[in-house]
Design an enzyme around this catalytic site. Structure first.
Site, PDB file in Angstrom:
ATOM      1  CG  ASN A   1      -6.231   3.135   8.572  1.00 15.15           C
ATOM      2  OD1 ASN A   1      -5.863   2.075   7.631  1.00 15.15           O
ATOM      3  ND2 ASN A   1      -5.455   4.423   8.059  1.00 15.15           N
TER       4      ASN A   1
ATOM      5  CE1 TYR B   1      -1.398   2.782  13.739  1.00 16.21           C
ATOM      6  CE2 TYR B   1      -3.119   3.773  12.670  1.00 16.21           C
ATOM      7  CZ  TYR B   1      -1.970   3.106  12.558  1.00 16.21           C
ATOM      8  OH  TYR B   1      -1.192   3.146  11.376  1.00 16.21           O
TER       9      TYR B   1
ATOM     10  CD  GLU C   1      -5.631   7.409   9.660  1.00 16.83           C
ATOM     11  OE1 GLU C   1      -4.985   8.243   9.823  1.00 16.83           O
ATOM     12  OE2 GLU C   1      -5.090   6.206  10.167  1.00 16.83           O
TER      13      GLU C   1
ATOM     14  NE  ARG D   1      -3.659   2.434   2.478  1.00 14.90           N
ATOM     15  CZ  ARG D   1      -3.629   3.039   3.456  1.00 14.90           C
ATOM     16  NH1 ARG D   1      -3.047   2.665   4.704  1.00 14.90           N
ATOM     17  NH2 ARG D   1      -4.241   4.352   3.609  1.00 14.90           N
TER      18      ARG D   1
ATOM     19  CG  HIS E   1      -1.676   8.858   3.475  1.00 18.40           C
ATOM     20  ND1 HIS E   1      -1.816   7.632   3.749  1.00 18.40           N
ATOM     21  CD2 HIS E   1      -1.273   9.574   4.665  1.00 18.40           C
ATOM     22  CE1 HIS E   1      -1.443   7.385   5.121  1.00 18.40           C
ATOM     23  NE2 HIS E   1      -1.288   8.634   5.680  1.00 18.40           N
TER      24      HIS E   1
ATOM     25  CD  GLU F   1      -2.511   3.764   8.078  1.00 23.41           C
ATOM     26  OE1 GLU F   1      -2.264   4.262   9.333  1.00 23.41           O
ATOM     27  OE2 GLU F   1      -2.565   4.464   6.993  1.00 23.41           O
TER      28      GLU F   1
HETATM   29  O1  IFM Z   1       1.408   7.602  10.488  1.00 21.40           O
HETATM   30  C1  IFM Z   1       0.195   7.742  10.458  1.00 21.40           C
HETATM   31  C2  IFM Z   1      -0.428   7.545   9.021  1.00 21.40           C
HETATM   32  O2  IFM Z   1      -0.079   8.386   7.989  1.00 21.40           O
HETATM   33  C3  IFM Z   1      -2.007   7.406   9.089  1.00 21.40           C
HETATM   34  N1  IFM Z   1      -2.391   6.652  10.149  1.00 21.40           N
HETATM   35  C4  IFM Z   1      -1.794   6.387  11.539  1.00 21.40           C
HETATM   36  C5  IFM Z   1      -0.333   6.487  11.382  1.00 21.40           C
HETATM   37  C6  IFM Z   1       0.373   6.573  12.594  1.00 21.40           C
HETATM   38  O3  IFM Z   1       0.076   7.607  13.494  1.00 21.40           O
END
Ligand code: IFM
Length: 454
Positions: free
Chosen positions: A304, A306, A175, A83, A130, A364
């Site tokens: 994504n 986290y 995002e 990606r 992005h 992600e």
């Molecule tokens: O680095 C970022 C990425 O650009 C977008 N998603 C979260 C990642 C970590 O913060």
């Protein structure tokens, strides 16, 4: 499979997509080369105090020149998908073709990059946006201006006509929460705005540009799969009280449902619209036909993940604020983000229950820690390795529960420019020595390679 046991590739479907994820601004460098124009992030970096270590991304990982070795590394890992994102200012330095020629050198770079992937058996997954908007468009209002939607379509048309024969997976935006809320409301990302109303308008234009781009991409890239990537969070309330439950609903409305609801054809959530209306008239201007465009069917939802969030009522915080609770005694990454593989299971099952997408791609997932390149030439990143293993186990758990996850992309292949944090945060499964540009697979990367090759 318990979340403490290292997962095995054979536990996943044979056609599962395994990838690594990157983005143009964070790794490419060559910020002034071959006709590339200025982006809002170049401008943001040049403003004192914006980036924590005072750095910029003019060189970053020099991927623009070193991409063959980066693709070699991805291939050696055993991933089958790569990606990346396309830098709009490399293609259209002035933002639109009307105000300047298309930059052939920029298109030629992505030709080489995509061909390099295909030669190595890596399926290219391209993200069109992005966050690196051409600065000249910002000067016309950026995402606050409806004209930027038209500019995005023009850019999308040029890129997909050129690469659409070889790229068959397209992500319109990465995002929107971050590009709009952090960029126009929280002021911590480019362009540094501080208005909720602006953020909501920017968000609407981003979503609209996503929806309107879909038919164009399909026309230019026969048989392509098209989607959008959202940053989503599982959210819980700090207690069972009605006040905390209301805080959860508000927070979830803005964080998750604001994006998911219109993409899945429900329009913007009524409760969030009402709150916005009572918060300085912050609801966006929406024209006839916009919501239908945003709801254009996609082939997959990019997620994504986290960290999870916990909220409690905050009577002093204003209608949009549910105060975030820092849970004690939980594991955290170097960024302070709570580590919760269970949060990923909860998020994926919730998305399936509430929206039922045909396909979810985990585009992600990753973590940052204080990495050290030791004299033995290794980076012993045990915490990232454990994070990766436990999140893969969580994906498997979600699959077993019937969630249609079809791919996992580790963020990120390389340490890189982490936006407002500059180079202070390392998310790579490969360590980058920025002075020499040498790459070293960390223990997590070595493990990912073993996992993929076993
Ligand atoms: O680095 C970022 C990425 O650009 C977008 N998603 C979260 C990642 C970590 O913060």
């Amino acid at each position: 499979m318990s979340s403490n046991t290292a997962p095995k590739r054979q536990d996943f479907p044979a056609d599962f997509r395994w990838g690594v994820s990157t983005s143009s601004f964070q790794i490419e460098g060559a910020g002034r080369e071959d006709g590339k124009g200025e982006s809002i992030w170049d401008r943001f970096c040049s403003e004192p105090g914006r980036i924590r270590d005072g750095s910029n991304a003019l060189v970053a990982c020099d991927h623009y020149h070193l991409f063959p070795q980066d693709l070699d590394m991805a291939k050696a890992l055993g991933v089958n998908a790569y990606r990346f994102s396309i830098a709009w200012p490399r293609i259209l330095p002035n933002g639109t073709a009307g105000r300047g020629a298309v930059n052939e050198a920029g298109l030629a770079f992505y030709d080489r990059l995509v061909d390099g992937m295909l030669e190595r058996g890596l399926d290219p997954w391209a993200t069109l946006y992005h966050w690196d908007l051409p600065q000249p468009l910002q000067e016309q209002g950026g995402w606050l201006s409806r004209d930027t939607v038209g500019a995005f379509l023009e850019y999308t048309d040029i890129v997909t006509r050129r690469l659409g024969d070889r790229v068959k997976h397209w992500i319109t935006h990465n995002e929107p929460w971050c590009s709009c809320m952090m960029g126009y409301w929280e002021g911590v990302h480019a362009p540094g705005g501080k208005s909720l109303a602006d953020a909501m308008q920017a968000c609407h234009h981003v979503l609209l540009s996503h929806g309107q781009a879909i038919p164009l991409i399909r026309k230019n890239s026969a048989g392509a799969q098209v989607g959008i990537t959202l940053s989503l969070h599982p959210i819980t309330a700090a207690s069972d009280s009605a006040e905390d439950a209301a805080a959860l609903k508000r927070h979830d409305g803005l964080r998750n449902r604001w994006f998911l609801d219109p993409l899945f054809g429900r329009g913007y959530p009524e409760d969030t619209l009402a709150l916005l209306a009572s918060s300085g008239n912050a609801a966006p201007k929406v024209e006839a036909g916009d919501l239908a465009a945003i709801a254009t069917a996609t082939d997959f939802l990019g997620v994504n993940y986290y960290f999870p969030e916990m909220v409690k009522a905050d009577p002093a915080g204003g209608p949009m604020r549910a105060s975030l609770v820092e849970r004690e005694g939980v594991e955290r990454t170097g960024f302070g983000w709570e580590i919760s593989p269970q949060g990923l299971v909860d998020l994926l099952t919730r998305i399936q229950r509430d929206y039922n997408p045909a396909v979810i791609q985990l585009t992600e997932n990753g973590s940052t820690f204080e990495d050290v390149l030791t004299p033995d030439g290794h980076v012993h990143d045990a915490e990232r390795l454990s994070y990766l293993q436990r999140h893969l186990s969580a994906v498997k758990q979600a699959l077993d529960a019937g969630v249609p996850v079809k791919g996992y992309f580790a963020w990120s292949l390389l340490d890189n420019f982490e936006w407002a944090e500059g180079y202070l945060r390392r998310f790579g499964i490969a360590y980058v020595d920025y002075a020499t540009q040498q790459r070293t697979l960390k223990d997590s990367g070595l493990w990912y390679g073993q996992f993929l090759n076993e």
